[in-house]
Design a protein around this motif. Structure first.
Motif, PDB file in Angstrom:
ATOM      1  N   ILE A   1       0.837  -1.199   0.000  1.00 19.60           N
ATOM      2  CA  ILE A   1       0.000   0.000   0.000  1.00 19.60           C
ATOM      3  C   ILE A   1       0.876   1.254   0.000  1.00 19.60           C
ATOM      4  N   LEU A   2       1.949   1.198   0.806  1.00 15.71           N
ATOM      5  CA  LEU A   2       2.858   2.357   0.835  1.00 15.71           C
ATOM      6  C   LEU A   2       3.496   2.566  -0.527  1.00 15.71           C
ATOM      7  N   TYR A   3       3.842   1.446  -1.180  1.00 16.33           N
ATOM      8  CA  TYR A   3       4.433   1.532  -2.522  1.00 16.33           C
ATOM      9  C   TYR A   3       3.462   2.223  -3.479  1.00 16.33           C
ATOM     10  N   ILE A   4       2.181   1.858  -3.380  1.00 21.23           N
ATOM     11  CA  ILE A   4       1.190   2.481  -4.252  1.00 21.23           C
ATOM     12  C   ILE A   4       1.170   3.992  -4.028  1.00 21.23           C
ATOM     13  N   PHE A   5       1.205   4.394  -2.752  1.00 27.07           N
ATOM     14  CA  PHE A   5       1.147   5.832  -2.496  1.00 27.07           C
ATOM     15  C   PHE A   5       2.419   6.533  -2.915  1.00 27.07           C
ATOM     16  N   ALA A   6       3.562   5.847  -2.748  1.00 26.07           N
ATOM     17  CA  ALA A   6       4.816   6.459  -3.182  1.00 26.07           C
ATOM     18  C   ALA A   6       4.769   6.724  -4.679  1.00 26.07           C
ATOM     19  N   MET A   7       4.285   5.731  -5.444  1.00 24.18           N
ATOM     20  CA  MET A   7       4.243   5.904  -6.892  1.00 24.18           C
ATOM     21  C   MET A   7       3.213   6.966  -7.276  1.00 24.18           C
ATOM     22  N   ALA A   8       2.076   6.962  -6.568  1.00 23.18           N
ATOM     23  CA  ALA A   8       1.054   7.963  -6.883  1.00 23.18           C
ATOM     24  C   ALA A   8       1.591   9.367  -6.628  1.00 23.18           C
ATOM     25  N   SER A   9       2.429   9.492  -5.589  1.00 21.57           N
ATOM     26  CA  SER A   9       2.933  10.831  -5.294  1.00 21.57           C
ATOM     27  C   SER A   9       3.929  11.283  -6.353  1.00 21.57           C
ATOM     28  N   LEU A  10       4.509  10.318  -7.097  1.00 22.87           N
ATOM     29  CA  LEU A  10       5.448  10.721  -8.149  1.00 22.87           C
ATOM     30  C   LEU A  10       4.729  11.239  -9.383  1.00 22.87           C
ATOM     31  N   SER A  11       3.430  10.950  -9.511  1.00 19.24           N
ATOM     32  CA  SER A  11       2.763  11.313 -10.762  1.00 19.24           C
ATOM     33  C   SER A  11       2.595  12.828 -10.891  1.00 19.24           C
ATOM     34  N   VAL A  12       2.869  13.567  -9.818  1.00 26.20           N
ATOM     35  CA  VAL A  12       2.756  15.020  -9.922  1.00 26.20           C
ATOM     36  C   VAL A  12       3.874  15.590 -10.808  1.00 26.20           C
ATOM     37  N   TYR A  13       5.030  14.898 -10.792  1.00 21.76           N
ATOM     38  CA  TYR A  13       6.188  15.442 -11.521  1.00 21.76           C
ATOM     39  C   TYR A  13       5.886  15.694 -12.991  1.00 21.76           C
ATOM     40  N   GLY A  14       5.202  14.730 -13.631  1.00 21.24           N
ATOM     41  CA  GLY A  14       4.931  14.864 -15.049  1.00 21.24           C
ATOM     42  C   GLY A  14       4.238  16.183 -15.356  1.00 21.24           C
ATOM     43  N   ILE A  15       3.235  16.509 -14.564  1.00 25.17           N
ATOM     44  CA  ILE A  15       2.460  17.727 -14.797  1.00 25.17           C
ATOM     45  C   ILE A  15       3.323  18.958 -14.550  1.00 25.17           C
ATOM     46  N   VAL A  16       3.957  18.989 -13.375  1.00 25.98           N
ATOM     47  CA  VAL A  16       4.678  20.196 -12.983  1.00 25.98           C
ATOM     48  C   VAL A  16       5.816  20.478 -13.953  1.00 25.98           C
ATOM     49  N   ILE A  17       6.566  19.421 -14.286  1.00 27.50           N
ATOM     50  CA  ILE A  17       7.719  19.627 -15.164  1.00 27.50           C
ATOM     51  C   ILE A  17       7.261  19.959 -16.579  1.00 27.50           C
ATOM     52  N   GLY A  18       6.231  19.247 -17.053  1.00 23.85           N
ATOM     53  CA  GLY A  18       5.719  19.542 -18.380  1.00 23.85           C
ATOM     54  C   GLY A  18       5.228  20.970 -18.464  1.00 23.85           C
ATOM     55  N   ALA A  19       4.536  21.413 -17.422  1.00 22.82           N
ATOM     56  CA  ALA A  19       4.006  22.768 -17.407  1.00 22.82           C
ATOM     57  C   ALA A  19       5.129  23.791 -17.439  1.00 22.82           C
ATOM     58  N   TRP A  20       6.164  23.522 -16.648  1.00 20.67           N
ATOM     59  CA  TRP A  20       7.251  24.503 -16.573  1.00 20.67           C
ATOM     60  C   TRP A  20       8.051  24.538 -17.872  1.00 20.67           C
ATOM     61  N   ALA A  21       8.311  23.353 -18.442  1.00 18.19           N
ATOM     62  CA  ALA A  21       9.176  23.286 -19.617  1.00 18.19           C
ATOM     63  C   ALA A  21       8.505  23.877 -20.842  1.00 18.19           C
ATOM     64  N   SER A  22       7.170  24.060 -20.815  1.00 13.27           N
ATOM     65  CA  SER A  22       6.494  24.562 -21.993  1.00 13.27           C
ATOM     66  C   SER A  22       6.688  26.059 -22.182  1.00 13.27           C
ATOM     67  N   ASN A  23       7.145  26.758 -21.146  1.00 11.77           N
ATOM     68  CA  ASN A  23       7.362  28.198 -21.226  1.00 11.77           C
ATOM     69  C   ASN A  23       6.100  28.910 -21.693  1.00 11.77           C
ATOM     70  N   ASN A  24       5.012  28.598 -21.039  1.00 14.13           N
ATOM     71  CA  ASN A  24       3.733  29.152 -21.441  1.00 14.13           C
ATOM     72  C   ASN A  24       2.972  29.466 -20.172  1.00 14.13           C
ATOM     73  N   LYS A  25       2.347  30.632 -20.112  1.00 11.38           N
ATOM     74  CA  LYS A  25       1.691  31.045 -18.865  1.00 11.38           C
ATOM     75  C   LYS A  25       0.517  30.142 -18.528  1.00 11.38           C
ATOM     76  N   PHE A  26      -0.246  29.729 -19.566  1.00 11.17           N
ATOM     77  CA  PHE A  26      -1.383  28.848 -19.301  1.00 11.17           C
ATOM     78  C   PHE A  26      -0.902  27.515 -18.741  1.00 11.17           C
ATOM     79  N   SER A  27       0.199  27.011 -19.338  1.00 10.14           N
ATOM     80  CA  SER A  27       0.772  25.767 -18.848  1.00 10.14           C
ATOM     81  C   SER A  27       1.146  25.892 -17.389  1.00 10.14           C
ATOM     82  N   LEU A  28       1.846  26.977 -17.078  1.00 10.36           N
ATOM     83  CA  LEU A  28       2.351  27.150 -15.721  1.00 10.36           C
ATOM     84  C   LEU A  28       1.188  27.196 -14.732  1.00 10.36           C
ATOM     85  N   LEU A  29       0.126  27.925 -15.122  1.00 10.98           N
ATOM     86  CA  LEU A  29      -1.062  27.969 -14.261  1.00 10.98           C
ATOM     87  C   LEU A  29      -1.614  26.566 -14.034  1.00 10.98           C
TER      88      LEU A  29
END
Lengths: 101, 159, 364
Positions: C125-153
């Motif tokens: 169960i802890l493993y599941i939560f650890a992996m779920a907590s990693l799924s935020v990275y995709g969004i945050v990094i993708g948003a930042w790397a796009s260099n777009n205000k809408f993305s960042l928001l």
């Protein structure tokens, strides 16, 4: 085959030194905070290595507490960064030395 | 042994990137990668619970918080690299490194201790945590509460 | 030794294959479902020699080809490396989470016990939560790397939303963990084979109904789909964190979203709906509460269990898709209020009551 404990300790020492270097060299408060996390992690590695080689689980419990303190430290540190940034628009520690004599 | 060397190499590589990358977000991602690899190192030391907690707490919570603050402030400045300062800092770190490495020349234990299969699992940690360390555990939760209140008070906009 | 490794490899491959294909098929279900709800026909144009297969050709063949042959656009002053890394980070956690979800009981073939689960961790169960907590990275990094205000928001919104709902999700599961006294998914599913009063299956939803509601809500919020799609918000911030993505990378974000739907369905099934358990089905056949017994071969039992698991997962995937097309989007402050002021206190109350009940029932 398990690596001997010296290897883990040396790795931990090098990591700690890298963390120290980060704190000394960098001029961005957030990176300095991250370097502190790195140092805490180096210590965690030492604790866990000793815990394994001495066969006592206490070392791991201490790491649990280190993680708690690290989380608290990061939260308060980042809150300070946010409030400083709000007033001075900078993350450079050299611009935050009003209290320095 | 080989596993250790691969993991150690990756840890050092990523942690060096944390310090040398001039872009804050790159540093943060390198640190996240360092923490992830260190979680695997913990697994090799029979600490599965802490390995997973490391990912959950460090990589999943603390690093996300740091990234969130970076995006919120969005400083967008690339740091300059004063050569003399970098040289000095690196030399100091290398000296510290040598000193610490000299200390581990004669460690207190050499061979691995025999441990039961459940070592480092949730039961064994909980056993220790809620008996020998019950008071520190309570104090740690108070510390977290204080940190939450402090963070809210600090980051709140003044009215 | 080699046989064991081969078995693990086959299991891992099977699970990956199933999850990815299910994600693809869900794309089709989503189109047809939305068409059904909006009184349209839905995707039916692309065809091979006149065979459109109710839009299957469209979704499963034409769409991927279209996406993979599109120009892979990286915005000027965007971050090339991070822009490429982000979709991988979004897809990875959703896929690896399924490793600890059991899809059947232990199967004995030729004296060899095969646990129908890719990895049996005692901290599953802890493993599941650890992996779920990693799924935020995709969004945050993708948003930042796009260099777009809408993305960042979108990225900032996504990070705040997912971190908030993770807490409610974790707290609601702790109640279940206390009840079953284990962090091992396989052991949890096994415990759900018991019966209350001789007839009611002791599924998680029976023992912890409130936790199920909280967990399901939080899981839907974690998939960032309607009614919790503020990070994307087509009508306000264009498409949020993936505005600047096209081609194969967008396909990965897309597949990641559906893989998350499948994973959420798998988790809900495992924790609250008995996983592979079929009511009254034991290792050697059905034992009905009115006394009749139907004996079955072990292999038949396993097939029934895997089929039951699949049907349950499909049901929850379908439920999520219907939800997505039924509910309007919450405003951002409503999402935050729901997470912090309703789900979190409710989860705490549930946890407290569960703990109190355990203490009263099993005095130490």
């Amino acid at each position: 085959m398990q690596a001997p404990i010296e290897y883990y300790l040396v790795l931990s020492a090098v990591l700690f030194a890298i963390g120290v270097a980060g704190v000394v060299i960098r001029r961005d408060v957030i990176v300095i905070l991250m370097s502190i996390e790195l140092m805490l992690n180096a210590v965690n590695l030492t604790f866990i290595a000793f815990s394994r080689f001495m066969g006592s689980v206490e070392g791991q419990v201490i790491v649990f507490f280190v993680m708690t303190v690290a989380a608290a430290e990061a939260v308060v540190g980042l809150a300070i960064v946010i409030s400083v940034f709000r007033f001075r628009q900078t993350l450079d520690p050299r611009d935050m030395q009003l209290l320095k004599w | 042994m080989i596993v250790f060397f691969i993991l150690a190499f990756l840890t050092l590589l990523f942690s060096l990137l944390v310090v040398t990358q001039r872009n804050v977000v790159h540093s943060a991602m390198a640190l996240a990668a360092t923490l992830f690899v260190m979680a695997v190192l913990f697994l090799t030391l029979d600490a599965p619970m802490l390995g997973v907690l490391q990912i959950l707490v460090y990589a999943g919570a603390i690093m996300i918080l740091i990234l969130f603050v970076i995006m919120l402030l969005n400083p967008l400045s690339i740091e300059a690299r004063p050569a003399a300062w970098w040289m000095l800092g690196s030399l100091g770190a290398a000296a510290l490194c040598l000193q610490l490495a000299a200390l581990v020349h004669r460690p207190a234990v050499s061979a691995e201790a025999a441990v039961p299969a459940s070592f480092g699992g949730p039961e064994s940690i909980a056993q220790s945590l809620f008996t020998d360390f019950a008071l520190p555990f309570g104090l740690a939760s108070v510390l977290l509460l204080v940190a939450i209140i402090g963070a809210v008070a600090l980051a709140q906009r003044q009215r | 030794m080699i046989v064991d490794l081969a078995i693990v490899a086959v299991k891992a491959f099977l699970v990956l294959f199933m999850v990815l294909n299910l994600a693809g098929i869900l794309g089709w279900v989503e189109r047809k479902g939305s068409a059904l709800i909006q009184d349209r026909i839905g995707a039916n144009r692309a065809s091979i020699f006149g065979f459109a297969g109710m839009g299957l050709v469209n979704t499963l063949i034409a769409d991927p080809i279209k996406m993979l042959t599109k120009e892979d656009f990286i915005p000027a002053h965007g971050d090339r490396l991070m822009h490429t890394l982000a979709p991988c980070l979004a897809l990875f956690p959703a896929l690896v989470t399924f490793a600890v979800i059991p899809f059947g009981d232990v199967l004995v073939v030729g004296g060899r016990e095969i646990n129908l689960q890719v990895a049996n961790l005692n901290i599953g169960i802890l493993y599941i939560f650890a992996m779920a907590s990693l799924s935020v990275y995709g969004i945050v990094i993708g948003a930042w790397a796009s260099n777009n205000k809408f993305s960042l928001l979108g990225g900032v919104r996504g990070a705040a939303q997912m971190v908030s709902y993770e807490i409610a999700m974790g707290l609601s599961v702790i109640g279940i963990v206390i009840v079953y006294g284990t962090l091992e998914p396989q052991a949890m599913v096994r415990a759900q084979g018991e019966l209350f009063w001789g007839w009611l299956p002791a599924w998680g939803v029976v023992r912890q109904p409130l936790a199920f509601l909280l967990f399901f809500t939080a899981a839907v919020a974690e998939t960032k789909r309607l009614p919790f799609d503020a990070p994307e918000g087509e009508s306000e911030i264009v498409a949020g964190y993936h505005v600047e993505y096209s081609g194969g990378k967008f396909l990965m974000f897309f597949a990641g979203e559906f893989a998350e739907v499948v994973t959420a369905a798998g988790l809900v099934t495992t924790l609250f709906f008995g996983g592979w358990q079929v009511p009254y089905l034991l290792r050697d056949g059905f034992y009905f509460p009115w006394g009749s017994v139907v004996s079955l071969a072990p292999l038949t039992v396993t097939i029934l269990q895997v089929a039951a698991f699949t049907v349950k997962v499909l049901f929850f995937c379908w439920l999520q898709i219907i939800l997505r097309w039924t509910l309007p989007r919450f405003r951002y402050d409503q999402i935050m209020r729901l997470g912090w002021k309703m789900l979190l206190p409710a989860a705490l109350v549930n946890l407290f009551l569960t703990a109190a009940w355990i203490v009263v029932r099993r005095p130490v």
